[in-house]
Structures are given as C-alpha cells and as structure tokens.
Design an enzyme around this catalytic site. Sequence first.
Site, short mmCIF file in Angstrom:
data_model
loop_
_atom_site.label_atom_id
_atom_site.label_comp_id
_atom_site.label_asym_id
_atom_site.label_seq_id
_atom_site.Cartn_x
_atom_site.Cartn_y
_atom_site.Cartn_z
CB CYS A 106 -0.91 0.00 1.22
SG CYS A 106 -1.94 1.49 1.35
CB CYS B 146 -2.25 -1.73 7.55
SG CYS B 146 -3.66 -2.26 6.56
CB CYS C 76 -8.58 0.97 1.88
SG CYS C 76 -8.11 0.07 3.39
CD GLN D 74 -16.73 -12.67 14.44
OE1 GLN D 74 -15.74 -11.97 14.24
NE2 GLN D 74 -17.04 -13.10 15.64
CE1 TYR E 27 -20.76 -11.04 27.00
CE2 TYR E 27 -20.15 -13.35 27.27
CZ TYR E 27 -20.25 -12.06 27.78
OH TYR E 27 -19.83 -11.80 29.05
CD GLU F 62 -26.08 -9.35 21.60
OE1 GLU F 62 -25.82 -8.16 21.90
OE2 GLU F 62 -25.22 -10.24 21.50
CB CYS G 60 -11.18 -10.01 18.84
SG CYS G 60 -12.06 -8.85 19.91
#
Length: 463
Positions: A84, A93, A171, A295, A324, A345, A420
Amino acid sequence: MKKRTDRSGKSARAGRAVPFRLKIEELSESGHGLGFYKKRTIRVPKTLPGEEVEVVYRSENPPRARIELKRILHPSPHRQNPPCRYFEDCGGCHLQHLAYPEQLRFKRQIVQRHFLEHPGLRPVTIHPVEGMPNPFYYRNKCQMPFRFQEGQVVYGLYQAGTHQLVALDECLVENRDANQALRVVRDWMRRFRILPYDERSGEGVVRHLLVRKGMFTNQVMVVLVVAREEVPHWQELLRDLKAGVPSLRSFQFNINTGQTNRILGERTLPVWGEACIEEQLGTLKFRIYLDTFFQINSVQTVKILERLQSRLQAPPEAHLLDLYAGVGILSLSLARQVAAVTGVELVPAAVQAARQNALDNGITNARFICGDAAQVAGELLAENRPADICLLNPPRKGVEPAVLEAIGKMRPEQIAYLSCHPRSLARDLSQLVEMGYRCEDVFLYDMFPQTYHVESLAFLRRQ
C-alpha cells in the site's frame, strides 16, 4: 550555570533533534519495534526485530511522537516493501512491512506470551495461526469519513494517534466494492459541490460512508451518513452507485445531526432496495443490517464455524447456551447438532436479527433472549435448565465476572470461547481453569491480516 537562551527566551536545547542508533529487539503487542537505549525502552513504529536503525528524538513533539525513524541501517530479512502506497502515513494497517508468514508467527507469539503469565495455561497447546490465501480485500464492512482538504473533497483513514486524515484512493484491506463506492461518492460530491461535514463549524452535509458486503453472496449495502435529511442530487448519486457497484442491493441515509464524532445517528431512512443484505456462511444464510454486529472476515468465519462443528461433539439431547449471541452466527451453526439452543444478547436489534435468521434457515429449536448474560444464566439455573455446552464470544474486554460466576454454578460440560483480545482471553481462561475446567487447546485465525489483531478459539472441558 545558566542555560543559554535565544532571543525568544527559550532554552537553546529546546526543540533540538538528537539522533542516535538503536537495535530493535522485539515487537510490541501493537506491532511497534522496541529497542533499549540508556536503560529506556524506545518504541519505533514500522521497524522489525533484528534491525539496526537511526532515530531522532524531538522534544517538541507530543510524547508518543518524539521518536522519529530516520533510516534503517540494517534491514530484517523479513522486511518487505509495503504493497500500500499509504502505509507509512495511514494508521489502518500495522504490519504490511512484515512478510505474511512472519505476521502469522508474530500473532501466535502474542497469544503465547499472555498464556505464559498464567501457570494454569502453560501446558495448553496453541496451534499456529491459520492465514488467508489472499490477505487483502477481505473486510466485509467499511466506514470512512469525508473531509475538505487542500481545496477538494477527500475520504480516508486517520494517521495513527491523530485526527489528521490521510486521503486515500484505495484501501487494500477493504473489499473492492467498498473502494468503488467510496470513489463514486467522492466524485459525486466534487461534481455537485456537496460539502463534507465540518466538526468545528457544524456545517456541511456528508459525514461518513458505510459499506457492508456479503462476501459469498456478493450483495452490497451502501449507507451515506449525513448531517441533515435534505441531500441535494441524491438521485444522481443513486444512479452512479448502481452503475459503479452492480452488486448494490440496499441504499440508505443515516441521519446524524449531533455535533459529535460518533459515526451513526439515531435515524435511518431507506432510499432504495432492501433494509438488509444476506451473507452465506456454510449452509446457512444470515441477514446483515446497518447496525448489527457481524464478523468482519467472512472467509475466516467459515473456518471457525467448521472447527466448532467438528470439535463440539454433544449428545442429541444437549442444551447449548450462547451467552454473547449477536445475530446467532455461532449458535445457529451448531443448532442441528443439539436438542435446544438458547442465545442471550443485550442488543435488541441483534436479537431480532437472530430470531429472523433462525426462521430463514428453518431452525426451530433455537430461542433468543434479550437480556444480561449473567442474569439469564441464573434464571436458567433456577429453572433447572443448565447448559451442556456454553459458547462465549464477548467484546474485547472479555467476560464479566458475574457471567463467569454463573458459568461456574451451571457447570456445562464443554465451553468454546472465541476472542479477539489475547490478554482478556488468557485472564478469563485462567479463571475457568481455577473453577475446574481444562483448556484443551487454542486455534488461531488471522481475522485481520496486515494488523496486529488475532482471533482465538479455545476449547475447555470440565474435569
């Protein structure tokens, strides 16, 4: 001895650039090179372990920007030219200068470091990171602001740690339809002189563009976030979007009238097409709305679901609890392997989407409850409906202590934890181990190539 001063009264040393050499020893969790100089840890972005670099210390800069990389004297054999052209300035990034196999190895090391901090997790097998065949153009959701810079309308991402917009034309991690939609909107704004919103003055029309895409269905949603309902020349914009993005299925306005840096406002107006798009994950289809979580990497999500389906072997009478649940991606993918599914949820829109996803896929043994995970788990226990399998996919902060306590009382036979954030994952797994669970192994997925983020899927069984 008094310091010498110039005519302004400032110290002669103030603002002086001090160059020195440094060897980079390791990468921080955020992907920055770390070296040591006079017993101090020096953080140098865009450098790699083993490199010898020359840096400059500038005392007049903000604290996190006082070290500037001047040149790389001895580059790492794993260094590559970033694909990039905006990489040096853009904050989107972090690792494009590192060869992709080494990115995967680095991410595994991050997880390993956190697990070593907890004695109960040291024996756990942490598998290598599963990468992507093409680690670019993978994001199914894009949102970028528009600004007026240097006399023209631009869009882009912010420079790391600043509010300075780096104007982009493409991008490399956003999907190609999102890139095309951004260019169409920018060119439309320039042609009709539609002004971007200015946070300081509160004037202007266009704030952000949000694009969502079903990567397997090739359906695209475009949402223009505007500061008022009246958008001039919107018909021409719709025409241009249809021509430039043939997969367009939904076009909406989101109205954000507040003087705030929040992206979305409270009201959304449908302009053309459907209210949602669909994504295909394995054999199931899922609805994607403007504001529901999904996701970000559909390709890697399919791999995660396949792993869940193969590892969670449950008796036909099993009850699965998803604490969740989101829009039901994990639990609905496992629904046909168990007798009953309960998803919990907190976000009402996500609960509604999960119920609709179950209906669309002909799944009749799943129910979704809008409420607090710990409270619902306690109610299920009081009703003598404990879970045999528990799914956890919490936000970055991890599982709340009350939820962990409820799981301890419910004592499900198996737990699958998708995370994550390695630090909160290790913390929570350590507590579950103390509660009588054994963490069997952890599978890693490169959900966010070119960044330092990594997705972890841990499997636990009650001892």
